[in-house]
Enzyme design. Sequence first.
Site, PDB file in Angstrom:
ATOM      1  CG  ASN A 292      -3.329  -7.275   8.229  1.00 51.49           C
ATOM      2  OD1 ASN A 292      -3.446  -6.814   9.365  1.00 51.49           O
ATOM      3  ND2 ASN A 292      -4.102  -6.891   7.218  1.00 51.49           N
ATOM      4  CD  GLU A 293      -7.674  -6.708   8.318  1.00 53.52           C
ATOM      5  OE1 GLU A 293      -8.049  -6.718   7.141  1.00 53.52           O
ATOM      6  OE2 GLU A 293      -7.873  -5.748   9.078  1.00 53.52           O
TER       7      GLU A 293
ATOM      8  CD  GLU B 144      -4.945  -2.771   9.750  1.00 49.33           C
ATOM      9  OE1 GLU B 144      -6.013  -2.502   9.169  1.00 49.33           O
ATOM     10  OE2 GLU B 144      -4.111  -3.576   9.315  1.00 49.33           O
TER      11      GLU B 144
ATOM     12  CD  GLN C 191      -2.965  -1.118   2.261  1.00 49.58           C
ATOM     13  OE1 GLN C 191      -2.682  -1.755   3.265  1.00 49.58           O
ATOM     14  NE2 GLN C 191      -4.092  -0.449   2.150  1.00 49.58           N
TER      15      GLN C 191
ATOM     16  CD1 TRP D 207      -5.902   2.144   7.261  1.00 46.07           C
ATOM     17  CD2 TRP D 207      -4.203   0.758   7.725  1.00 46.07           C
ATOM     18  NE1 TRP D 207      -5.334   1.776   6.065  1.00 46.07           N
ATOM     19  CE2 TRP D 207      -4.281   0.927   6.323  1.00 46.07           C
ATOM     20  CE3 TRP D 207      -3.194  -0.045   8.253  1.00 46.07           C
ATOM     21  CZ2 TRP D 207      -3.399   0.295   5.447  1.00 46.07           C
ATOM     22  CZ3 TRP D 207      -2.329  -0.674   7.376  1.00 46.07           C
ATOM     23  CH2 TRP D 207      -2.443  -0.498   5.984  1.00 46.07           C
TER      24      TRP D 207
ATOM     25  CD1 TRP E 245      -6.734  -2.895   1.104  1.00 44.52           C
ATOM     26  CD2 TRP E 245      -5.179  -3.694  -0.295  1.00 44.52           C
ATOM     27  NE1 TRP E 245      -5.609  -3.207   1.842  1.00 44.52           N
ATOM     28  CE2 TRP E 245      -4.654  -3.699   1.014  1.00 44.52           C
ATOM     29  CE3 TRP E 245      -4.362  -4.160  -1.334  1.00 44.52           C
ATOM     30  CZ2 TRP E 245      -3.349  -4.131   1.317  1.00 44.52           C
ATOM     31  CZ3 TRP E 245      -3.071  -4.594  -1.040  1.00 44.52           C
ATOM     32  CH2 TRP E 245      -2.588  -4.578   0.259  1.00 44.52           C
TER      33      TRP E 245
ATOM     34  NE  ARG F  15       0.267  -4.595  11.933  1.00 47.07           N
ATOM     35  CZ  ARG F  15      -0.894  -4.769  11.297  1.00 47.07           C
ATOM     36  NH1 ARG F  15      -1.846  -3.856  11.383  1.00 47.07           N
ATOM     37  NH2 ARG F  15      -1.122  -5.835  10.581  1.00 47.07           N
TER      38      ARG F  15
ATOM     39  CE1 TYR G  18      -9.715   0.619   9.421  1.00 48.48           C
ATOM     40  CE2 TYR G  18      -9.446  -1.726   9.833  1.00 48.48           C
ATOM     41  CZ  TYR G  18      -8.911  -0.499   9.471  1.00 48.48           C
ATOM     42  OH  TYR G  18      -7.579  -0.401   9.165  1.00 48.48           O
TER      43      TYR G  18
ATOM     44  CG  ASN H 252      -6.297  -5.217  12.270  1.00 47.00           C
ATOM     45  OD1 ASN H 252      -5.526  -5.035  13.215  1.00 47.00           O
ATOM     46  ND2 ASN H 252      -5.874  -5.626  11.086  1.00 47.00           N
TER      47      ASN H 252
ATOM     48  CG  HIS I 206      -0.951  -5.983   5.308  1.00 47.84           C
ATOM     49  ND1 HIS I 206      -1.074  -5.324   6.514  1.00 47.84           N
ATOM     50  CD2 HIS I 206      -2.066  -5.663   4.609  1.00 47.84           C
ATOM     51  CE1 HIS I 206      -2.214  -4.639   6.541  1.00 47.84           C
ATOM     52  NE2 HIS I 206      -2.830  -4.829   5.386  1.00 47.84           N
TER      53      HIS I 206
HETATM   54  C1  BGC Z   1      -6.470  -3.693   6.113  1.00 52.61           C
HETATM   55  C2  BGC Z   1      -5.785  -2.498   5.473  1.00 52.61           C
HETATM   56  C3  BGC Z   1      -6.826  -1.603   4.825  1.00 52.61           C
HETATM   57  C4  BGC Z   1      -7.778  -1.136   5.897  1.00 52.61           C
HETATM   58  C5  BGC Z   1      -8.850  -0.171   5.425  1.00 52.61           C
HETATM   59  C6  BGC Z   1      -7.716  -3.344   6.864  1.00 52.61           C
HETATM   60  O1  BGC Z   1      -8.656  -4.359   6.741  1.00 52.61           O
HETATM   61  O2  BGC Z   1      -5.566  -4.396   6.919  1.00 52.61           O
HETATM   62  O3  BGC Z   1      -4.851  -2.984   4.560  1.00 52.61           O
HETATM   63  O4  BGC Z   1      -6.255  -0.545   4.121  1.00 52.61           O
HETATM   64  O5  BGC Z   1      -8.439  -2.259   6.434  1.00 52.61           O
HETATM   65  O6  BGC Z   1      -9.685  -0.778   4.503  1.00 52.61           O
END
Ligand code: BGC
Length: 484
Positions: free
Chosen positions: A173-174, A384, A26, A428, A436, A84, A318, A316, A129
């Site tokens: 990662n994830e 994240e 990224q 993040w 992506w 990180r 969101y 992580n 990742h």
């Molecule tokens: C990922 C990142 C991504 C971010 C925001 C995460 O799931 O690890 O690579 O940029 O979300 O979408």
Amino acid sequence: MTSDLELYSYTFPNGFAWGTSTAAYQIEGGWVADGKGPNVWDTFTHQGGDRVFKNQTGDVACGSYTLWEEDLKCIKQLGLTHYRFSLSWSRLLPDGTTGFINQKGIDYYNKVIDDLLTKGITPMVTLYHFDMPQALEDQDGWRSEKIVGIFNEYAEFCFNTFGNRVKLWITINEPFVVAKFGYENGLHAPGIKEPGTGAYQTAHNMIKAHAKTWHTYHLLFKEKQHGSVSIALNADWSEPLDPTSVIDEKATERRLAFSLDWFAKPIFIDGDYPPLMKLCVAAKSKEQGYPSSRLPEFTKEEMQMIKGTADFFCLNYYTTRKIRHQEYAQAGPSFKADEEVEEIKDPSWPICGIEWLAVVPWGIRKLLKYVKDIYNDPIIYITENGFAQSDPASLEDTLRWEYFRQILLEILKGIYLDKVNVKGYFVWSLLDCFEWTEGYNKRFGLFHVDFNSSSLLRTAYTSASEYAKVVASNRLPAPENKLE
Ligand code: BGC
């Protein structure tokens, strides 16, 4: 009950890790520089086909391969204690194996690590990742059992090369996103669409690769290097759409089983998948005429090998979703076929910059409590968390900072009211970067990157200065109007 106002006076625990996260593909660019081999995202983006916004690529991205010192300035400006980042596997090992080692790749990461340490910043390094070397994908990548040994060799090479200085390692990662988007619905590289099987098979191999790597570290390196190893798991918090409905409640349990617990239960508890997940997949598979469950099984030896293979919990977070039961007759293009849930965004939740990102700060507190209760009160790093802006983005992102502030307040509640063992928080992301499928159209950075300037100029958003204040004081300032 402690009021929000009292919480503002709380500092974060001593030694709290304040960081930001990035990922090699990224930010680095330099996709063929100095002998780097191609990876699946190079291939995926070069194939075009409108799978990525305007067919953009990570060929240049933030140029961090050559502009690392600019990144370091940003990190310094934030005053971070931790940073990180991920290693590009094919920059180090162009065909993915230790048969050929790219010294220039080693030099690059040596410089990054040494510069961080010189400035007193602790590196947290992710081995993988999303960027499988293309040469390995050509041999089926995560779908092949062979990858378990190959990943372990790559990891061993990294421990040998960087482990004298890196003490915090994340294997993958994830894995949920890799499995679901890479091999189930094909939205991410390598773009494989194998609904109902691809995700389970690749997740199975990722769990084994992670566990083997953890053992390698503990057998061969731990004593000398004194580091720790984990895996970064993403999870949306989930709540029943109708809290009085038993059916929605059950659907919510399935949703958690098929996301966070899918990986966390084997790794943190007992080496095996959640019973609910096994039941659902077996039943659906039978209905669909499969001779056995589409969910692979771990052998007894494998379970022994897998359980307990994480030294801390990386989360992580969101967003949050409301969940209700939804029946699916056939194996469809997503896991929904087995888990039979519908995910709903509450219309009252604001969306921040990107369609899926409903802002639900309280979700992180519930998720932290869940992890504490179910996974035996582990040390947790939030590896994240972030909010996006659409391009073009305003440098004065005050609303976005308000979301960060609310998240931090919920984390404080988690720490002080729920006694969750949170040791660190990583935004993040450090920089706006290649998001992506969204390309450069969505900006998650604390620093704006001018992708039209040849210098790829970095400029702080308001959020960066606000975050720097939190990092410097180790506490959350109350907004002025609330203090009156
Ligand atoms: C990922 C990142 C991504 C971010 C925001 C995460 O799931 O690890 O690579 O940029 O979300 O979408």
